[in-house]
Each structure stands twice: as structure tokens, then as C-alpha cells.
Design a protein around this motif. Structure first.
Motif, PDB file in Angstrom:
ATOM      1  N   GLY A  90     -20.523  28.437 -32.454  1.00 48.45           N
ATOM      2  CA  GLY A  90     -20.685  28.061 -33.856  1.00 48.45           C
ATOM      3  C   GLY A  90     -21.652  26.899 -34.017  1.00 48.45           C
ATOM      4  N   GLY A  91     -21.431  26.106 -35.025  1.00 47.17           N
ATOM      5  CA  GLY A  91     -22.359  25.019 -35.316  1.00 47.17           C
ATOM      6  C   GLY A  91     -21.919  23.661 -34.826  1.00 47.17           C
ATOM      7  N   ASP A  92     -20.856  23.577 -34.026  1.00 47.03           N
ATOM      8  CA  ASP A  92     -20.370  22.274 -33.572  1.00 47.03           C
ATOM      9  C   ASP A  92     -20.253  22.246 -32.054  1.00 47.03           C
ATOM     10  N   VAL A  93     -20.176  21.040 -31.531  1.00 38.51           N
ATOM     11  CA  VAL A  93     -20.108  20.858 -30.085  1.00 38.51           C
ATOM     12  C   VAL A  93     -18.789  21.378 -29.526  1.00 38.51           C
ATOM     13  N   GLU A  94     -17.721  21.259 -30.292  1.00 33.58           N
ATOM     14  CA  GLU A  94     -16.415  21.751 -29.833  1.00 33.58           C
ATOM     15  C   GLU A  94     -16.468  23.248 -29.563  1.00 33.58           C
ATOM     16  N   SER A  95     -17.142  23.984 -30.442  1.00 33.68           N
ATOM     17  CA  SER A  95     -17.290  25.423 -30.240  1.00 33.68           C
ATOM     18  C   SER A  95     -18.090  25.710 -28.977  1.00 33.68           C
ATOM     19  N   LEU A  96     -19.120  24.917 -28.732  1.00 32.95           N
ATOM     20  CA  LEU A  96     -19.908  25.096 -27.514  1.00 32.95           C
ATOM     21  C   LEU A  96     -19.046  24.891 -26.271  1.00 32.95           C
ATOM     22  N   GLY A  97     -18.240  23.835 -26.271  1.00 28.75           N
ATOM     23  CA  GLY A  97     -17.366  23.584 -25.124  1.00 28.75           C
ATOM     24  C   GLY A  97     -16.366  24.701 -24.905  1.00 28.75           C
ATOM     25  N   ARG A  98     -15.778  25.200 -25.994  1.00 27.32           N
ATOM     26  CA  ARG A  98     -14.805  26.297 -25.859  1.00 27.32           C
ATOM     27  C   ARG A  98     -15.457  27.547 -25.292  1.00 27.32           C
ATOM     28  N   ARG A  99     -16.651  27.859 -25.770  1.00 30.62           N
ATOM     29  CA  ARG A  99     -17.315  29.083 -25.324  1.00 30.62           C
ATOM     30  C   ARG A  99     -17.789  28.980 -23.878  1.00 30.62           C
ATOM     31  N   VAL A 100     -18.257  27.815 -23.455  1.00 31.62           N
ATOM     32  CA  VAL A 100     -18.660  27.641 -22.057  1.00 31.62           C
ATOM     33  C   VAL A 100     -17.453  27.790 -21.141  1.00 31.62           C
ATOM     34  N   THR A 101     -16.338  27.183 -21.542  1.00 34.22           N
ATOM     35  CA  THR A 101     -15.110  27.328 -20.756  1.00 34.22           C
ATOM     36  C   THR A 101     -14.658  28.781 -20.719  1.00 34.22           C
ATOM     37  N   ALA A 102     -14.713  29.449 -21.863  1.00 36.70           N
ATOM     38  CA  ALA A 102     -14.309  30.859 -21.913  1.00 36.70           C
ATOM     39  C   ALA A 102     -15.217  31.722 -21.045  1.00 36.70           C
ATOM     40  N   ALA A 103     -16.506  31.398 -20.994  1.00 39.03           N
ATOM     41  CA  ALA A 103     -17.433  32.185 -20.167  1.00 39.03           C
ATOM     42  C   ALA A 103     -17.025  32.138 -18.702  1.00 39.03           C
ATOM     43  N   VAL A 104     -16.699  30.950 -18.206  1.00 39.64           N
ATOM     44  CA  VAL A 104     -16.317  30.816 -16.797  1.00 39.64           C
ATOM     45  C   VAL A 104     -14.983  31.508 -16.531  1.00 39.64           C
ATOM     46  N   VAL A 105     -14.002  31.268 -17.381  1.00 43.05           N
ATOM     47  CA  VAL A 105     -12.665  31.842 -17.164  1.00 43.05           C
ATOM     48  C   VAL A 105     -12.714  33.364 -17.248  1.00 43.05           C
ATOM     49  N   HIS A 106     -13.364  33.895 -18.280  1.00 42.90           N
ATOM     50  CA  HIS A 106     -13.435  35.347 -18.437  1.00 42.90           C
ATOM     51  C   HIS A 106     -14.203  35.991 -17.285  1.00 42.90           C
ATOM     52  N   ALA A 107     -15.274  35.344 -16.836  1.00 46.01           N
ATOM     53  CA  ALA A 107     -16.071  35.915 -15.747  1.00 46.01           C
ATOM     54  C   ALA A 107     -15.263  35.971 -14.454  1.00 46.01           C
ATOM     55  N   ILE A 108     -14.552  34.895 -14.121  1.00 43.21           N
ATOM     56  CA  ILE A 108     -13.753  34.894 -12.893  1.00 43.21           C
ATOM     57  C   ILE A 108     -12.628  35.919 -12.984  1.00 43.21           C
ATOM     58  N   PHE A 109     -11.981  35.990 -14.139  1.00 40.06           N
ATOM     59  CA  PHE A 109     -10.919  36.992 -14.318  1.00 40.06           C
ATOM     60  C   PHE A 109     -11.473  38.403 -14.158  1.00 40.06           C
ATOM     61  N   ALA A 110     -12.637  38.666 -14.758  1.00 38.95           N
ATOM     62  CA  ALA A 110     -13.239  39.997 -14.649  1.00 38.95           C
ATOM     63  C   ALA A 110     -13.623  40.318 -13.213  1.00 38.95           C
ATOM     64  N   ILE A 111     -14.084  39.317 -12.466  1.00 40.03           N
ATOM     65  CA  ILE A 111     -14.447  39.535 -11.058  1.00 40.03           C
ATOM     66  C   ILE A 111     -13.230  39.984 -10.256  1.00 40.03           C
ATOM     67  N   ILE A 112     -12.109  39.308 -10.442  1.00 41.18           N
ATOM     68  CA  ILE A 112     -10.895  39.665  -9.699  1.00 41.18           C
ATOM     69  C   ILE A 112     -10.436  41.075 -10.065  1.00 41.18           C
ATOM     70  N   VAL A 113     -10.452  41.402 -11.350  1.00 40.31           N
ATOM     71  CA  VAL A 113     -10.003  42.727 -11.786  1.00 40.31           C
ATOM     72  C   VAL A 113     -10.933  43.810 -11.252  1.00 40.31           C
ATOM     73  N   ILE A 114     -12.236  43.576 -11.328  1.00 47.80           N
ATOM     74  CA  ILE A 114     -13.193  44.575 -10.840  1.00 47.80           C
ATOM     75  C   ILE A 114     -13.052  44.776  -9.340  1.00 47.80           C
ATOM     76  N   ASP A 115     -12.874  43.699  -8.597  1.00 44.28           N
ATOM     77  CA  ASP A 115     -12.710  43.837  -7.157  1.00 44.28           C
ATOM     78  C   ASP A 115     -11.440  44.623  -6.825  1.00 44.28           C
ATOM     79  N   ALA A 116     -10.368  44.377  -7.566  1.00 42.33           N
ATOM     80  CA  ALA A 116      -9.142  45.149  -7.338  1.00 42.33           C
ATOM     81  C   ALA A 116      -9.350  46.627  -7.657  1.00 42.33           C
ATOM     82  N   ALA A 117     -10.086  46.911  -8.725  1.00 40.54           N
ATOM     83  CA  ALA A 117     -10.358  48.307  -9.079  1.00 40.54           C
ATOM     84  C   ALA A 117     -11.193  48.991  -7.997  1.00 40.54           C
ATOM     85  N   PHE A 118     -12.203  48.291  -7.490  1.00 32.21           N
ATOM     86  CA  PHE A 118     -13.006  48.856  -6.407  1.00 32.21           C
ATOM     87  C   PHE A 118     -12.142  49.105  -5.162  1.00 32.21           C
ATOM     88  N   ALA A 119     -11.258  48.166  -4.860  1.00 29.51           N
ATOM     89  CA  ALA A 119     -10.404  48.330  -3.686  1.00 29.51           C
ATOM     90  C   ALA A 119      -9.533  49.575  -3.808  1.00 29.51           C
TER      91      ALA A 119
END
Length: 373
Positions: free
Chosen positions: A336-365
Motif C-alpha cells: 500500500g502507501g505506507d511503510v507498515e504495509s511494506l514491512g508486512r508484505r516483505v515479511t509475508a514474501a519470505v514466510v510464504h516462499a519458505i512454506f511453499a518450498i517445504i510443501v513443494i518438496d514434500a509433493a515432489f517426494a
């Protein structure tokens, strides 16, 4: 120069007047507030006005003492003071008369139902926006495949260096220590059964099949996904993306696709480096702890592990790259237009990416287990 708070009371035919002087602050009142309250109470019958022009300094404590002495119904129009002191009195009076914040309502089943409903709606909205993002990105990818001239090569090469090649040292170092730890644990556990030599196979399979791609993907999620979200989110905050759209530039083509392609092209190299570093870490441990030399180590890797496990890990790399880049860019575009939104989205990017990596690796396994690969 500090001056103690003081006042004087004068009486005339028009009524009583309180004239304040000195510093009416928390540190310098020293009981003057109580004496002022008594004097104002005695003079209230004849009508009282107050002169604050002689006050050197006034803070909220002093303003509160004055207002408490004069009472709730006192008209501030009868106060002679500098504009800044008068504004402070009005501010403190407004704070005194403001309604208290009501206590939070106790939790109930109805509120829980509302929260669950909002969460479901938010998930549906997030899924819809994700599908819109993927559709737009797919259109840009197909357009670039059929018209390679639209690819911004300078941006692509720069991002390949920043998001990929600059990560080589941290990927190699982390993979080296992971391989060393796996080798050390394997040697200690297998020694109980007199099968220390099989630590080589344990290191080979663990590193070439799982840890190389997992470590690479997790490091890229923390390093590149957060960077993508922060870069695009900062541009979104400063309305640079809006300016690009006004000029007829597609943000997906200019910002998302180069990052998507950069990770897609560099993650196989990072996976290979992680594999070599992890095997070298295991080699160092087996050589120093078990006395198994490099020739013996690599011969057992070739004979008993083979290259199949490495190709299995490498088949996951493009999927991991697409997920990491997509999540990072998607979260950046949602800032959005504020720094708080930027911080939330950066944190969400890392958390969602790591979660997706674990799920994808389990699916491949699971898939490769069914295929007996």
C-alpha cells in the motif's frame, strides 16, 4: 533560567484576578498548584479571571493544574495568555473531557464466527488476486517467448548477478556445513553397527537429492524474495508503477518478468554449487573422522549413489525458482502507501516462499516415491 511557579491575587470592583508568574511546569510548581486551587476557590464567589502573560514556561502538568483550580465550567475566554499557552490549555481541557475508551467486548461465539468468516473471505480474495497475477505473468512469458526482442536484457543480466551469482558464497558456505553435519551425524550413528563406511552413501543421497535444492531455495527465499518485494513495493509506494502504466509500460514486463527469468536461469547453477560444497563438507568429515580418503569417497558416490539423485533435485529447481520469484513480486505489487504495509508484505514474501518450498518438496517426494525414482 529556572523560576519557581508563583501567583498573586488581586481584587477590584470587576472581580478577582489571578496573575501567574514563573515556570508552571512539573519540576517547578512545588505546591503552587494546591495554593492556586485554594485561592481560586475563595475568589470564585466574586468572579475570577486569570492572567498567564507572566508565565515563562508552561507544560501539560501546569496547564492541568490551572484548569483543575478554575473548574470544569470556567470559560477560557477570561484567560489572558500567549497564543501557544492558550492552545495548550484548550488541548488539555479537551483531553480531560474526552470519553474514556470503552473496554473490549468479551469474546463470544458470534465474534469468533465473524473472524472466521472474514478469514475465509480474505483467503478467497487472496486466491483470486493470485490467479490474476499468474494469468498476467503467463501472458507476459508467452509474449516474450514469441517475441524475444521484448526481453530487457540489461535488467535481466543485472538481476541474474544480484539475485543469483551474488548468492554463491552464502549458498556454498551453508551447504558445506550442512554436508559436514550430515557426515558427522551419520558417522557417529553408523559406528554403533560397525557400518561407518555407509556414511558416504548417506551424505551422497542427502546432499544430492534434498539438501542442495532445499538450502538453495530457502536462502533465495530469504534473500531474493524479500528483495523483490521490497524493491517493487518501494516503487509502488512512490507511485513509480503508476507512472509506468501512464507511459504505457507494463509493470509485469518491466519488473516481474526479469526477476522471474533471472531466478529461473541461475538456480540450476546455485544447486550445482550447493551439491559440490555439500559433498566437499561430507568428504572433509569422513576423511578426518573415519579416515576415508577422497578417492574412496568419490568412488562410492559414483558406484552406489549415482547421478539420478542429482537430476531429481535439479528437476525441482525451476519450480522453486518460479514460486520464489512469483511470491516476492506478487507481495511487492500488493504494497500500500505506507511503510507498515511494506514491512508486512516483505515479511509475508519470505514466510510464504519458505512454506511453499517445504510443501513443494514434500509433493515432489511423494511423486518420486510413487514413481520409484
Amino acid at each position: 533560567m529556572d523560576r519557581a511557579a508563583d501567583f498573586s491575587l488581586s481584587t477590584s470592583a470587576q472581580g478577582s484576578q489571578l496573575t501567574l508568574s514563573g515556570d508552571w511546569t512539573a519540576a517547578h510548581m512545588a505546591g503552587a498548584d494546591a495554593r492556586l486551587a485554594d485561592a481560586a476557590k475563595d475568589a470564585a464567589a466574586t468572579g475570577v479571571s486569570i492572567d498567564l502573560k507572566g508565565v515563562h514556561r508552561l507544560d501539560t502538568a501546569g496547564a492541568y493544574a490551572v484548569l483543575r483550580a478554575l473548574g470544569e465550567d470556567f470559560d477560557l475566554a477570561q484567560v489572558s495568555a500567549r497564543p501557544e499557552n492558550l492552545r495548550l490549555l484548550e488541548l488539555v481541557r479537551a483531553a480531560r473531557t474526552a470519553k474514556a475508551t470503552p473496554p473490549p467486548e468479551p469474546h463470544s461465539l458470534h465474534q469468533l464466527t465473524i473472524r472466521i468468516g472474514k478469514a475465509v473471505v480474505d483467503m478467497a480474495r487472496e486466491a483470486t488476486e493470485t490467479m490474476v497475477f499468474l494469468g498476467h505473468l503467463l501472458v507476459v512469458v508467452v509474449r516474450a517467448v514469441f517475441n524475444p526482442g521484448r526481453i530487457r536484457l540489461p535488467a535481466l543480466v543485472s538481476l541474474m548477478e544480484r539475485a543469483g551469482f551474488d548468492a554463491l558464497p552464502i549458498v556454498a558456505t551453508t551447504s558445506f556445513f550442512i554436508g559436514a553435519v550430515v557426515g558427522l551425524l551419520g558417522a557417529n550413528m553408523l559406528r554403533q553397527f560397525g557400518a561407518e563406511v555407509f556414511a558416504v552413501e548417506l551424505i551422497g543421497i542427502a546432499v544430492t537429492r534434498e539438501f542442495n535444492i532445499i538450502i538453495t531455495a530457502v536462502l533465495l527465499a530469504g534473500r531474493s524474495a524479500s528483495a523483490f518485494a521490497a524493491e517493487i513495493g518501494s516503487m509502488k509506494m512512490q507511485q513509480e508503477i503508476d507512472a509506468m502504466q501512464v507511459m504505457g509500460v507494463d509493470p509485469y514486463e518491466a519488473l516481474v518478468f526479469p526477476r522471474f527469468a533471472a531466478l529461473l536461469l541461475t538456480i540450476p547453477l546455485l544447486t550445482f554449487v550447493a551439491t559440490v560444497a555439500g559433498l566437499f563438507g561430507g568428504l572433509v568429515v569422513t576423511w578426518s573422522v573415519l579416515g576415508l580418503g577422497p578417492a574412496f569417497f568419490f568412488q562410492r558416490i559414483v558406484d552406489n549413489v549415482g547421478v539420478t539423485h542429482f537430476w531429481v533435485a535439479l528437476s525441482k529447481a525451476p519450480v522453486m525458482a518460479m514460486v520464489i520469484a512469483g511470491i516476492g513480486c506478487r507481495q511487492g505489487l500488493e504494497v500500500g502507501g505506507d511503510v507498515e504495509s511494506l514491512g508486512r508484505r516483505v515479511t509475508a514474501a519470505v514466510v510464504h516462499a519458505i512454506f511453499a518450498i517445504i510443501v513443494i518438496d514434500a509433493a515432489f517426494a511423494l511423486v518420486y516415491m510413487e514413481l520409484d525414482v
